[in-house]
Design a protein around this motif. Structure first.
Motif, PDB file in Angstrom:
ATOM      1  N   ILE A   1       0.847  -1.208   0.000  1.00  0.00           N
ATOM      2  CA  ILE A   1       0.000   0.000   0.000  1.00  0.00           C
ATOM      3  C   ILE A   1       0.881   1.257   0.000  1.00  0.00           C
ATOM      4  CG2 ILE A   1      -1.685   1.319   1.379  1.00  0.00           C
ATOM      5  CD1 ILE A   1      -2.835  -1.451   2.244  1.00  0.00           C
ATOM      6  N   LYS A   2       1.967   1.193   0.806  1.00  0.00           N
ATOM      7  CA  LYS A   2       2.878   2.347   0.877  1.00  0.00           C
ATOM      8  C   LYS A   2       3.500   2.635  -0.501  1.00  0.00           C
ATOM      9  CE  LYS A   2       6.952   4.126   3.127  1.00  0.00           C
ATOM     10  NZ  LYS A   2       8.218   3.811   3.749  1.00  0.00           N
ATOM     11  N   SER A   3       3.950   1.547  -1.172  1.00  0.00           N
ATOM     12  CA  SER A   3       4.584   1.752  -2.480  1.00  0.00           C
ATOM     13  C   SER A   3       3.569   2.274  -3.503  1.00  0.00           C
ATOM     14  CB  SER A   3       5.242   0.469  -2.969  1.00  0.00           C
ATOM     15  OG  SER A   3       4.298  -0.543  -3.068  1.00  0.00           O
ATOM     16  N   LYS A   4       2.301   1.842  -3.372  1.00  0.00           N
ATOM     17  CA  LYS A   4       1.262   2.330  -4.297  1.00  0.00           C
ATOM     18  C   LYS A   4       1.020   3.826  -4.093  1.00  0.00           C
ATOM     19  CE  LYS A   4      -1.701  -0.328  -6.689  1.00  0.00           C
ATOM     20  NZ  LYS A   4      -3.033  -0.716  -7.067  1.00  0.00           N
ATOM     21  N   LYS A   5       0.990   4.214  -2.822  1.00  0.00           N
ATOM     22  CA  LYS A   5       0.772   5.641  -2.520  1.00  0.00           C
ATOM     23  C   LYS A   5       1.944   6.481  -3.039  1.00  0.00           C
ATOM     24  CE  LYS A   5      -2.329   5.467   1.408  1.00  0.00           C
ATOM     25  NZ  LYS A   5      -2.417   5.390   2.865  1.00  0.00           N
ATOM     26  N   LEU A   6       3.149   5.944  -2.860  1.00  0.00           N
ATOM     27  CA  LEU A   6       4.335   6.669  -3.344  1.00  0.00           C
ATOM     28  C   LEU A   6       4.290   6.798  -4.871  1.00  0.00           C
ATOM     29  CD1 LEU A   6       7.162   5.077  -1.158  1.00  0.00           C
ATOM     30  CD2 LEU A   6       6.526   7.464  -1.149  1.00  0.00           C
TER      31      LEU A   6
ATOM     32  N   ILE B   1      -1.524 -14.263  -3.800  1.00  0.00           N
ATOM     33  CA  ILE B   1      -2.247 -12.999  -4.038  1.00  0.00           C
ATOM     34  C   ILE B   1      -1.292 -11.800  -3.960  1.00  0.00           C
ATOM     35  CG2 ILE B   1      -4.065 -11.460  -3.156  1.00  0.00           C
ATOM     36  CD1 ILE B   1      -5.506 -14.084  -2.199  1.00  0.00           C
ATOM     37  N   VAL B   2      -0.506 -11.741  -2.872  1.00  0.00           N
ATOM     38  CA  VAL B   2       0.390 -10.580  -2.677  1.00  0.00           C
ATOM     39  C   VAL B   2       1.461 -10.545  -3.763  1.00  0.00           C
ATOM     40  CG1 VAL B   2       2.069  -9.520  -1.106  1.00  0.00           C
ATOM     41  CG2 VAL B   2      -0.041 -10.439  -0.201  1.00  0.00           C
ATOM     42  N   ARG B   3       2.025 -11.719  -4.092  1.00  0.00           N
ATOM     43  CA  ARG B   3       3.085 -11.758  -5.108  1.00  0.00           C
ATOM     44  C   ARG B   3       2.532 -11.343  -6.476  1.00  0.00           C
ATOM     45  NH1 ARG B   3       6.838 -16.572  -7.220  1.00  0.00           N
ATOM     46  NH2 ARG B   3       8.586 -15.305  -7.844  1.00  0.00           N
ATOM     47  N   GLY B   4       1.326 -11.845  -6.793  1.00  0.00           N
ATOM     48  CA  GLY B   4       0.681 -11.496  -8.059  1.00  0.00           C
ATOM     49  C   GLY B   4       0.436  -9.996  -8.155  1.00  0.00           C
ATOM     50  N   LYS B   5      -0.078  -9.415  -7.057  1.00  0.00           N
ATOM     51  CA  LYS B   5      -0.359  -7.962  -7.026  1.00  0.00           C
ATOM     52  C   LYS B   5       0.946  -7.186  -7.194  1.00  0.00           C
ATOM     53  CE  LYS B   5      -4.798  -7.362  -5.642  1.00  0.00           C
ATOM     54  NZ  LYS B   5      -5.685  -6.453  -6.341  1.00  0.00           N
ATOM     55  N   MET B   6       1.977  -7.651  -6.475  1.00  0.00           N
ATOM     56  CA  MET B   6       3.259  -6.965  -6.521  1.00  0.00           C
ATOM     57  C   MET B   6       3.850  -6.986  -7.938  1.00  0.00           C
ATOM     58  SD  MET B   6       6.724  -7.966  -4.522  1.00  0.00           S
ATOM     59  CE  MET B   6       7.261  -9.135  -5.754  1.00  0.00           C
ATOM     60  N   MET B   7       3.762  -8.169  -8.576  1.00  0.00           N
ATOM     61  CA  MET B   7       4.333  -8.299  -9.915  1.00  0.00           C
ATOM     62  C   MET B   7       3.581  -7.449 -10.930  1.00  0.00           C
ATOM     63  SD  MET B   7       7.028 -10.007  -9.630  1.00  0.00           S
ATOM     64  CE  MET B   7       7.541 -10.272 -11.307  1.00  0.00           C
ATOM     65  N   SER B   8       2.227  -7.434 -10.828  1.00  0.00           N
ATOM     66  CA  SER B   8       1.478  -6.635 -11.800  1.00  0.00           C
ATOM     67  C   SER B   8       1.738  -5.139 -11.578  1.00  0.00           C
ATOM     68  CB  SER B   8      -0.018  -6.962 -11.746  1.00  0.00           C
ATOM     69  OG  SER B   8      -0.512  -6.690 -10.486  1.00  0.00           O
ATOM     70  N   PHE B   9       1.966  -4.769 -10.314  1.00  0.00           N
ATOM     71  CA  PHE B   9       2.298  -3.375 -10.021  1.00  0.00           C
ATOM     72  C   PHE B   9       3.678  -3.024 -10.582  1.00  0.00           C
ATOM     73  CE2 PHE B   9       3.745  -0.197  -6.697  1.00  0.00           C
ATOM     74  CZ  PHE B   9       3.086   0.850  -7.293  1.00  0.00           C
ATOM     75  N   LYS B  10       4.616  -3.967 -10.444  1.00  0.00           N
ATOM     76  CA  LYS B  10       5.966  -3.765 -10.993  1.00  0.00           C
ATOM     77  C   LYS B  10       5.903  -3.617 -12.509  1.00  0.00           C
ATOM     78  CE  LYS B  10       9.723  -5.506  -8.194  1.00  0.00           C
ATOM     79  NZ  LYS B  10      10.761  -6.514  -8.065  1.00  0.00           N
ATOM     80  N   GLN B  11       5.010  -4.413 -13.129  1.00  0.00           N
ATOM     81  CA  GLN B  11       4.878  -4.351 -14.587  1.00  0.00           C
ATOM     82  C   GLN B  11       4.281  -3.020 -15.038  1.00  0.00           C
ATOM     83  OE1 GLN B  11       2.829  -7.972 -15.549  1.00  0.00           O
ATOM     84  NE2 GLN B  11       4.713  -9.149 -15.569  1.00  0.00           N
TER      85      GLN B  11
ATOM     86  N   ILE C   1       6.192 -10.791 -18.248  1.00  0.00           N
ATOM     87  CA  ILE C   1       6.138 -12.201 -17.858  1.00  0.00           C
ATOM     88  C   ILE C   1       5.177 -12.336 -16.683  1.00  0.00           C
ATOM     89  CG2 ILE C   1       7.515 -14.272 -17.331  1.00  0.00           C
ATOM     90  CD1 ILE C   1       8.489 -12.755 -19.833  1.00  0.00           C
ATOM     91  N   HIS C   2       4.206 -13.243 -16.824  1.00  0.00           N
ATOM     92  CA  HIS C   2       3.244 -13.429 -15.739  1.00  0.00           C
ATOM     93  C   HIS C   2       3.832 -14.344 -14.672  1.00  0.00           C
ATOM     94  CE1 HIS C   2      -0.492 -14.343 -13.611  1.00  0.00           C
ATOM     95  NE2 HIS C   2      -0.882 -13.171 -14.082  1.00  0.00           N
ATOM     96  N   VAL C   3       3.513 -13.995 -13.418  1.00  0.00           N
ATOM     97  CA  VAL C   3       4.071 -14.742 -12.290  1.00  0.00           C
ATOM     98  C   VAL C   3       3.609 -16.202 -12.277  1.00  0.00           C
ATOM     99  CG1 VAL C   3       2.277 -14.115 -10.625  1.00  0.00           C
ATOM    100  CG2 VAL C   3       4.601 -14.491  -9.831  1.00  0.00           C
TER     101      VAL C   3
END
Lengths: 69, 263
Positions: free
Chosen positions: B80-85, B155-165, B173-175
């Motif tokens: 959440i913090k990284s999304k806000k940033l 769930i968290v890893r998937g969210k993190m990867m799509s955010f990184k993308q 590349i999909h997780v």
């Protein structure tokens, strides 16, 4: 680092951010950032691509200076 | 002549340093051996150690649950913090993007740590199943809890990867891709690969020190704590595998070009 570069200035002149610059030369934002910081010396191919995108010669982007130490 | 002398001096210094390191390691090993021997002589300390281990094994499932709750909350908080940033990032500020990527990398590290520690605790608790009155229910609870851990991680890893993308549009590349690791590495550009090479080199250097220490611990365990030959064999096999993979890679990359030329 004996290899200095003027990529940041040239990028500013083009008016693009690191992400866009990366897309233009076919590389990632992280690599552009690393080159600008001087943490990474790019390959000849990438150096030529960067120079071509900026419309200058390689020597105008990268500058080799003798290491004083 | 001067250059030869200089080289000789450098070699001497380097060898001297290695000898010092070896002596320090030997002294450390002797000290550890002495302390563990003294500890084993003292019945009270041994009983204490055994009871601590017993408590750890008995409450392994509690630790497992606590670990998952804490780590999951931490990961969600950082995400959440990284999304806000990222919302406030103008696409140029390098400090800001470094902060965002740092948060996401920490999430990745926490996930890896949780998987390893979680599996260890979950396995430790397996020995408690036999003592349960209703072992079938215990099995179901274990399976559900194990699935829960991988559920939140997925769930968290998937969210993190799509955010990184989203941040790095070249990442595609999909997780969930079965060959994720390989494709992810191949999709990296030269600068990113350099980071991976350096990190891998550090891992190899680190393991070269860790393996002998683990070997020593396993050997002390065998002598002083009757842990048997199995831990020693496992450490040796891991060491051997590491060296084999390294040697294979060196041969592959060193002679690849020569073989091509020969063709």
């Amino acid at each position: 680092m004996p290899l200095k570069n003027h990529l940041k200035e040239l990028r500013a002149r083009l008016g693009v951010n690191q992400q866009e610059m990366g897309a233009r030369v076919g590389t990632s934002r992280q690599t552009i950032s690393q080159i600008e910081r001087g943490d990474y010396s790019p390959s000849v191919t990438l150096a030529l691509k960067i120079a071509k995108t900026c419309g200058v010669t390689v020597e105008e982007v990268f500058e080799y200076t003798e290491d004083e130490s | 002549m001067q250059i030869d002398d200089m080289k000789k001096n450098i070699r001497k210094d380097s060898n001297f340093k290695i000898v010092l390191e070896f002596i320090a390691f030997t002294l450390f090993a002797t000290l550890v051996g002495y302390i563990s021997g003294t500890v084993m002589d003292n019945g009270m300390i041994k009983a204490c150690l055994v009871s601590v281990c017993d408590v750890f094994v008995r409450y392994a499932l509690h630790f497992y649950l606590a670990l998952n709750i804490v780590m999951c909350s931490l990961c969600i908080g950082l995400y959440i913090k990284s999304k806000k940033l990222a919302e406030n990032w103008d696409g140029e500020d390098e400090k800001q993007i470094n902060k965002i990527e740092f948060c996401l990398d920490i999430v990745g590290s926490i996930i890896s740590l949780t998987v390893i520690a979680g599996i260890m605790l979950w396995m430790l608790d397996f020995s408690n199943i036999e003592g349960c009155a209703d072992s079938r229910t215990a099995w179901i609870i274990h399976t559900v809890l194990f699935s829960c851990m991988f559920g939140w991680i997925y769930i968290v890893r998937g969210k993190m990867m799509s955010f990184k993308q989203k941040l790095n549009c070249e990442d595609r590349i999909h997780v969930l891709d079965l060959r994720f690791e390989r494709k992810y590495f191949e999709s990296r550009d030269e600068g990113q690969k350099m980071i991976i090479y350096r990190a891998t080199h550090d891992v190899f250097k680190g393991l070269s020190y860790i393996n002998p220490v683990l070997m020593l611990i396993a050997f002390i365990g065998k002598i002083s704590f009757d842990t048997g030959n199995f831990p020693v064999v496992i450490v040796l096999v891991a060491w051997l595998m590491e060296m084999m993979i390294y040697t294979r890679a060196v041969f592959k990359y060193k002679y690849r070009d020569k073989n091509r030329k020969a063709e």
